[in-house]
Design a protein around this motif. Structure first.
Motif, PDB file in Angstrom:
ATOM      1  N   ALA A  23       0.832  -1.193   0.000  1.00  0.00           N
ATOM      2  CA  ALA A  23       0.000   0.000   0.000  1.00  0.00           C
ATOM      3  C   ALA A  23       0.870   1.248   0.000  1.00  0.00           C
ATOM      4  O   ALA A  23       1.822   1.349   0.785  1.00  0.00           O
ATOM      5  N   SER A  25       0.892   5.414   0.499  1.00  0.00           N
ATOM      6  CA  SER A  25       0.104   6.467   1.138  1.00  0.00           C
ATOM      7  C   SER A  25       0.926   7.746   1.201  1.00  0.00           C
ATOM      8  O   SER A  25       2.144   7.724   1.016  1.00  0.00           O
ATOM      9  N   LYS A  75      -7.412   2.152  -3.629  1.00  0.00           N
ATOM     10  CA  LYS A  75      -6.690   1.956  -2.364  1.00  0.00           C
ATOM     11  C   LYS A  75      -5.188   2.174  -2.516  1.00  0.00           C
ATOM     12  O   LYS A  75      -4.440   1.982  -1.555  1.00  0.00           O
ATOM     13  N   ASN A  76      -4.743   2.543  -3.710  1.00  0.00           N
ATOM     14  CA  ASN A  76      -3.299   2.696  -3.973  1.00  0.00           C
ATOM     15  C   ASN A  76      -2.531   1.453  -3.526  1.00  0.00           C
ATOM     16  O   ASN A  76      -1.479   1.537  -2.885  1.00  0.00           O
ATOM     17  N   THR A  77      -3.076   0.324  -3.862  1.00  0.00           N
ATOM     18  CA  THR A  77      -2.527  -0.947  -3.394  1.00  0.00           C
ATOM     19  C   THR A  77      -2.259  -1.873  -4.574  1.00  0.00           C
ATOM     20  O   THR A  77      -3.043  -1.921  -5.526  1.00  0.00           O
TER      21      THR A  77
END
Length: 121
Positions: A23, A25, A75-77
């Motif tokens: 992930a 962030s 989710k930027n995952t």
């Protein structure tokens, strides 16, 4: 500014599966490429798989047909599903993100600290 955190590593037996997650962030305008690289002791860091913003994928030859990369843009995952694991897949797996922090800045690379995957009988 950007944090990249991997998870999901562990110890498995040959033939088993494992799923890695990563992930990103922080201050993120757009993520262009997300990918996985790995480094075994005494060896260079090699490409495992990458996926672009339009879902184009690229795999290292040694993992084609066994590993699958996917991403969740909301989710930027990024995920790495690893099946039929072999002893030679043992390595530290690093997540890489190519991201643009603002519309006016050029994209940059960001790396996670890595997660250990050990395949052993």
């Amino acid at each position: 500014q950007v944090q990249v955190v991997e998870s999901g590593g562990g110890l498995v037996q040959p033939g088993e599966s494992l799923r890695l997650s990563c992930a990103a962030s922080g201050t993120i305008f757009r993520i262009y490429v997300m990918g996985w690289y790995r480094q075994a002791p005494g060896k260079q860091r090699d490409l495992v798989a990458t996926i672009t913003i339009d879902d184009s994928t690229n795999y290292g030859d040694s993992v084609k047909g066994r590993f699958t990369i996917s991403r969740d843009n909301a989710k930027n995952t990024v995920y790495l599903q690893m099946n039929s694991l072999k002893l030679e897949d043992t390595a530290v797996y690093y997540c890489n993100v190519v991201t643009q922090l603002t519309p006016l800045r050029s994209p940059n690379d960001y790396w996670g600290s890595g997660t250990q995957v050990t395949v052993s009988s």
